[in-house]
Write a protein that holds these residues in place. Structure first.
Motif, mmCIF file in Angstrom:
data_model
loop_
_atom_site.group_PDB
_atom_site.id
_atom_site.type_symbol
_atom_site.label_atom_id
_atom_site.label_comp_id
_atom_site.label_asym_id
_atom_site.label_seq_id
_atom_site.Cartn_x
_atom_site.Cartn_y
_atom_site.Cartn_z
ATOM 1 N N GLU A 75 0.824 -1.206 0.000
ATOM 2 C CA GLU A 75 0.000 0.000 0.000
ATOM 3 C C GLU A 75 0.857 1.255 0.000
ATOM 4 O O GLU A 75 0.551 2.228 -0.706
ATOM 5 C CB GLU A 75 -0.925 -0.005 1.216
ATOM 6 C CG GLU A 75 -2.009 -1.073 1.157
ATOM 7 C CD GLU A 75 -2.784 -1.218 2.444
ATOM 8 O OE1 GLU A 75 -3.762 -1.986 2.457
ATOM 9 O OE2 GLU A 75 -2.410 -0.563 3.449
ATOM 10 N N GLU A 79 2.395 1.636 -3.482
ATOM 11 C CA GLU A 79 1.383 2.096 -4.441
ATOM 12 C C GLU A 79 1.117 3.588 -4.278
ATOM 13 O O GLU A 79 1.014 4.331 -5.257
ATOM 14 C CB GLU A 79 0.092 1.313 -4.254
ATOM 15 C CG GLU A 79 -1.000 1.680 -5.258
ATOM 16 C CD GLU A 79 -2.260 0.864 -5.073
ATOM 17 O OE1 GLU A 79 -3.223 1.079 -5.838
ATOM 18 O OE2 GLU A 79 -2.301 0.002 -4.164
ATOM 19 N N ALA A 107 7.270 0.380 -6.984
ATOM 20 C CA ALA A 107 6.972 -1.053 -6.919
ATOM 21 C C ALA A 107 8.004 -1.766 -6.064
ATOM 22 O O ALA A 107 9.175 -1.369 -6.001
ATOM 23 C CB ALA A 107 6.965 -1.655 -8.319
ATOM 24 N N SER A 116 6.304 -8.182 -3.094
ATOM 25 C CA SER A 116 5.022 -8.650 -3.627
ATOM 26 C C SER A 116 5.015 -10.166 -3.783
ATOM 27 O O SER A 116 4.009 -10.832 -3.502
ATOM 28 C CB SER A 116 4.736 -7.991 -4.977
ATOM 29 O OG SER A 116 4.576 -6.593 -4.825
#
Length: 289
Positions: free
Chosen positions: A241, A244, A249, A254
């Motif tokens: 979050e 983003e 990135a 991730s």
């Protein structure tokens, strides 16, 4: 110091116990069987967060996630005395933490975000690493408490900076756990003793605290929680979050977040995060779930 301590989970219980042993007077919320097993009658117990905060010079929060802190602060803010120091040692959203800091200031208190690293072992032994965001004056007021709870306190910057540092910590830890899991899986699949590999790696550039502590746990299959998979999943969600919101990135984070999601789906949510090792073997997952 009179301290309201809110949060009696795996980390909160030993942290509160250490403060009580150091001579601080604690009123603790919540009153649970697990809390009484650790704290006994060395503390008073409050029936609400507001009661814990009302007569305290400092209020410490150690809660699982952002909504938990926001809910509790709804009670705490109405009970704060002018000058009360609010120390949030939970791991939550930096943006939410900055909003809470403004609310505490509006109520006449001082606020620090001070998330920790070191797991249950660090909480029990008083050797946590504490990452602090907030004003320097408030940090100085809190240092006697931090000295009881941790071996290292770092003032990172203004409100929310401590949470950013904690998210960064969890990215490093999560990726390293997965790296160790894959390395030991490779050794085992090759017919090589993973304990011998772990010992050898500790003597070289691959050495890390994760390899030292979690490597043996993975080899032995011991996954009693020091830090639960579901909480690490939450921390990497916070990282996603934050990234983003910044328009950037974190591809490695991730990937590991997805693996933590898979572990939760496999029934491993309340296992230690070292149990990522089990995802390499579906039979092992079934045995532990």
């Amino acid at each position: 110091m009179d301290i309201g301590f809110i949060g009696t989970g795996v980390m909160g219980r030993p942290m509160a116990a250490n403060l009580a042993k150091a001579g601080h007077r604690l009123i603790v919320h919540r009153d649970t069987t697990a809390a009484r097993e650790v704290l006994g009658d060395t503390v008073r117990y409050a029936g609400s967060a507001a009661e814990a905060a009302r007569d305290s010079e400092a209020v410490i929060l150690m809660l699982p996630d952002t909504p938990d802190v926001q809910e509790v602060m709804g009670e705490v803010l109405g009970a704060l005395r002018p000058g009360t120091l609010v120390i949030d040692m939970s791991s939550i959203s930096p943006a939410a933490e900055r909003e809470i800091a403004d609310q505490v200031a509006g109520a006449g208190g001082a606020h620090l975000d001070a998330p920790v690293s070191g797991g249950e072992i660090g909480a029990r032994e008083g050797t946590l690493s504490i990452m602090v965001g907030g004003d320097a004056e408030a940090v100085d007021r809190a240092r006697p408490l931090f000295a009881v709870l941790g071996a290292r306190t770092s003032h990172i910057g203004p409100s929310g900076a401590g949470q950013v540092a904690k998210i960064a910590n969890q990215v490093v830890v999560g990726l390293t756990i997965e790296a160790v899991a894959e390395a030991l899986h490779l050794a085992e699949a090759s017919g090589v003793d993973p304990a011998a590999v772990q010992s050898a790696l500790m003597g070289g550039f691959a050495a890390s605290r994760v390899l030292e502590v979690h490597g043996p746990r993975m080899i032995k299959g011991e996954y009693e929680p020091g830090f639960r998979i579901r909480l690490h999943r939450k921390d990497l969600r916070l990282a996603a979050e934050a990234a983003e919101g910044l328009g950037t990135a974190l591809p490695g984070a991730s990937l590991v977040h997805g693996l933590l999601e898979a572990a939760v789906d496999a029934g491993l949510a309340d296992h230690d995060h070292a149990a990522l090792r089990l995802l390499r073997d579906h039979r092992a997952v079934a045995d532990h779930a």
